[in-house]
Enzyme design. Structure first.
Site, PDB file in Angstrom:
ATOM      1  N   LYS A  33     -27.871  75.343  58.637  1.00 55.26           N
ATOM      2  CA  LYS A  33     -28.250  73.032  57.807  1.00 55.26           C
ATOM      3  C   LYS A  33     -29.057  73.717  57.432  1.00 55.26           C
ATOM      4  CE  LYS A  33     -31.041  72.522  61.772  1.00 55.26           C
ATOM      5  NZ  LYS A  33     -30.287  71.849  63.201  1.00 55.26           N
ATOM      6  N   ARG A 131     -30.410  62.214  72.192  1.00 56.00           N
ATOM      7  CA  ARG A 131     -30.527  61.725  70.579  1.00 56.00           C
ATOM      8  C   ARG A 131     -28.820  61.157  70.355  1.00 56.00           C
ATOM      9  NH1 ARG A 131     -32.859  66.527  66.756  1.00 56.00           N
ATOM     10  NH2 ARG A 131     -30.454  67.573  67.872  1.00 56.00           N
ATOM     11  N   TYR A 265     -58.332  65.887  41.353  1.00 56.45           N
ATOM     12  CA  TYR A 265     -57.870  64.185  42.020  1.00 56.45           C
ATOM     13  C   TYR A 265     -58.757  64.110  42.811  1.00 56.45           C
ATOM     14  CZ  TYR A 265     -53.354  64.296  39.729  1.00 56.45           C
ATOM     15  OH  TYR A 265     -52.847  64.004  38.114  1.00 56.45           O
ATOM     16  N   MET A 313     -48.765  67.019  42.443  1.00 57.84           N
ATOM     17  CA  MET A 313     -47.608  66.962  42.476  1.00 57.84           C
ATOM     18  C   MET A 313     -46.845  67.957  41.691  1.00 57.84           C
ATOM     19  SD  MET A 313     -44.908  64.108  40.100  1.00 57.84           S
ATOM     20  CE  MET A 313     -45.446  63.353  41.271  1.00 57.84           C
TER      21      MET A 313
HETATM   22  C1  LIG Z   1     -31.077  72.626  64.048  1.00 56.91           C
HETATM   23  C2  LIG Z   1     -30.055  72.844  65.353  1.00 56.91           C
HETATM   24  C3  LIG Z   1     -30.743  73.832  65.871  1.00 56.91           C
HETATM   25  C4  LIG Z   1     -31.298  75.932  65.648  1.00 56.91           C
HETATM   26  O1  LIG Z   1     -32.276  75.689  65.868  1.00 56.91           O
HETATM   27  P1  LIG Z   1     -33.357  76.516  66.159  1.00 56.91           P
HETATM   28  O2  LIG Z   1     -34.185  75.952  66.783  1.00 56.91           O
HETATM   29  O3  LIG Z   1     -33.406  76.571  64.553  1.00 56.91           O
HETATM   30  O4  LIG Z   1     -32.344  77.465  65.892  1.00 56.91           O
HETATM   31  C5  LIG Z   1     -29.198  74.245  67.401  1.00 56.91           C
HETATM   32  N1  LIG Z   1     -28.767  73.010  68.140  1.00 56.91           N
HETATM   33  C6  LIG Z   1     -28.931  72.067  67.129  1.00 56.91           C
HETATM   34  C7  LIG Z   1     -27.656  71.567  67.633  1.00 56.91           C
HETATM   35  C8  LIG Z   1     -29.346  71.613  65.987  1.00 56.91           C
HETATM   36  O5  LIG Z   1     -29.575  70.701  65.841  1.00 56.91           O
END
Ligand SMILES: *Cc1c(COP(=O)(O)O)cnc(C)c1O
Length: 392
Positions: A33, A131, A265, A313
């Site tokens: 992801k 969650r 700045y 920026m």
């Molecule tokens: C992001 C995520 C992972 C991976 O976590 P890491 O700590 O990066 O290995 C695994 N399971 C879920 C549900 C996640 O959202």
């Protein structure tokens, strides 16, 4: 070159091989992801498609992009989905995380009927993150119903751990127990149907052997970054990780200025000696945290140089006074190795008061990425051993 990411795909494969060996016989799902934690979704997937059991993404469009790129590896979409996203994930042949009830189930059933193919799901159980997920207390009944429902093909059941990165053993073990209690009434049927049970992300996969179950979901460790300082201390003897990403830029101009000269700045920094101030073409729009204003370091000419003044920026400043060779065009390493010095995403994050995950996830997708294979090529045989049973 203005600003560039160099990604060592060989290092990523090495990390997968090592963590798969540590966590085996559990299968390896690589979490890609957030643009593969900034490393590039498709190139990382292509590098790992024959070495992992599955990919985890967050959104449906990530699954679609992988299929468009010809990646055929099983995919699990972790995030919540709107109706059209559900259809896109289904059409891509991806499994979805199922935890919702009501309208979502109705949409999924309609989709299964319309397409003549059951919707692939991994049922998510909440055991303590609060969650997404079904309540552990009544998850067994829900899963039993999905197993009987022709609209669904249940490929997995999973949970997520809240505090493995902090080495909170009691909480982690309690979560794992809730998970196994929730599935216990269905143990026979789950085994018979080949339902893959999974709970561990990187930290737990390294440190809690009984979290590994049938599959691990490893994100950050895949890229060679430790989930936390605590995990590094506790697991560094068991596994070595190779950071895969280098983030570099170059000095736009070196300003030779007198002592007492304000920089940037707000005039928050004033030189205390005759100084050489390097202006860098990178700022918070390029993903460098503004919290590095007057904090943290970069590498130039194999030396550590401090950020000074407020980060802008698109630009920032480093003090190059102690690197007399530095000039316009000199390479600056924000993350990576230069000579004997190394800064990894967690070092940068710590200086900015955040975590390596955030640094990586915020690397702009449009930044130029350059892929290399690294000097430490591994045999394909050892990579192949990372592949285990394939969930669907
Ligand atoms: C992001 C995520 C992972 C991976 O976590 P890491 O700590 O990066 O290995 C695994 N399971 C879920 C549900 C996640 O959202």
């Amino acid at each position: 070159m203005r600003c560039e990411l160099t990604i060592d795909l060989g290092a990523i494969r090495t990390n997968v091989t090592r963590l798969a060996a540590l966590a085996g016989p559990a299968a390896y799902a690589a979490v890609i992801k957030a643009n593969a934690y900034g490393h590039g979704l498709v190139p990382v997937a292509r590098a790992l498609e024959n070495s992992v059991a599955a990919f985890c993404v967050y959104r449906a469009d990530e699954a679609v992009a992988l299929r468009d790129a010809g990646v055929a590896t099983p995919i699990l979409v972790l995030g919540p989905l709107e109706r059209d996203e559900l259809a896109a994930a289904h059409d891509a042949g991806a499994a979805i995380a199922l935890w919702n009830r009501g309208a979502f189930l109705h949409d999924a059933r309609r989709l299964a009927t319309r397409s003549g193919t059951p919707v692939r799901v991994h049922v998510k159980i909440d055991t303590g993150v609060t969650r997404l997920g079904l309540d552990a207390a009544n998850a067994a009944d829900a899963i039993a119903a999905y197993l009987d429902d022709e609209a669904f093909a249940v490929g997995g059941a999973f949970t997520h751990l809240a505090a493995a990165e902090e080495l909170e053993s009691a909480y982690t073990l309690a979560q794992l127990e809730r998970f196994s209690d929730a599935l216990a009434p269905l143990a026979g049927r789950l085994a018979e149907r080949g339902v893959v049970r999974h709970a561990a992300a990187s930290a737990a996969a390294m440190l809690f052997p009984n979290s590994r179950l049938d599959m691990i979901r490893a994100g950050i460790a895949t890229y060679g970054i430790w989930p936390s300082r605590e995990t590094r201390h506790a697991a560094a003897h068991a596994i070595e990780l190779e950071p895969a990403l280098a983030w570099t830029t170059d000095v736009v101009v070196v300003r030779d200025v007198e002592a007492g000269r304000p920089v940037g700045y707000g005039c928050t920094y004033e030189t205390t000696r005759p100084s050489r101030i390097g202006v860098l073409p990178i700022g918070y729009a390029e993903g460098l945290p503004r919290a590095l204003s007057g904090a943290g370091e970069a590498l130039v000419g194999g030396r550590r140089v401090p950020f000074v003044g407020r980060l802008c920026m698109n630009m920032s400043f480093v003090d190059l006074t102690d690197v007399p060779d530095a000039r316009t065009g000199s390479r600056v390493t924000l993350v990576g190795r230069d000579g004997n010095e190394r800064i990894d995403a967690n070092d940068l994050a710590e200086a900015a008061g955040t975590i390596g995950y955030e640094i990586l996830a915020r690397l702009p997708s449009e930044m130029r990425r350059h892929y290399v294979e690294g000097g430490r090529a591994r045999s394909t045989a050892s990579i192949a051993s990372a592949r285990s049973s394939v969930p669907s």
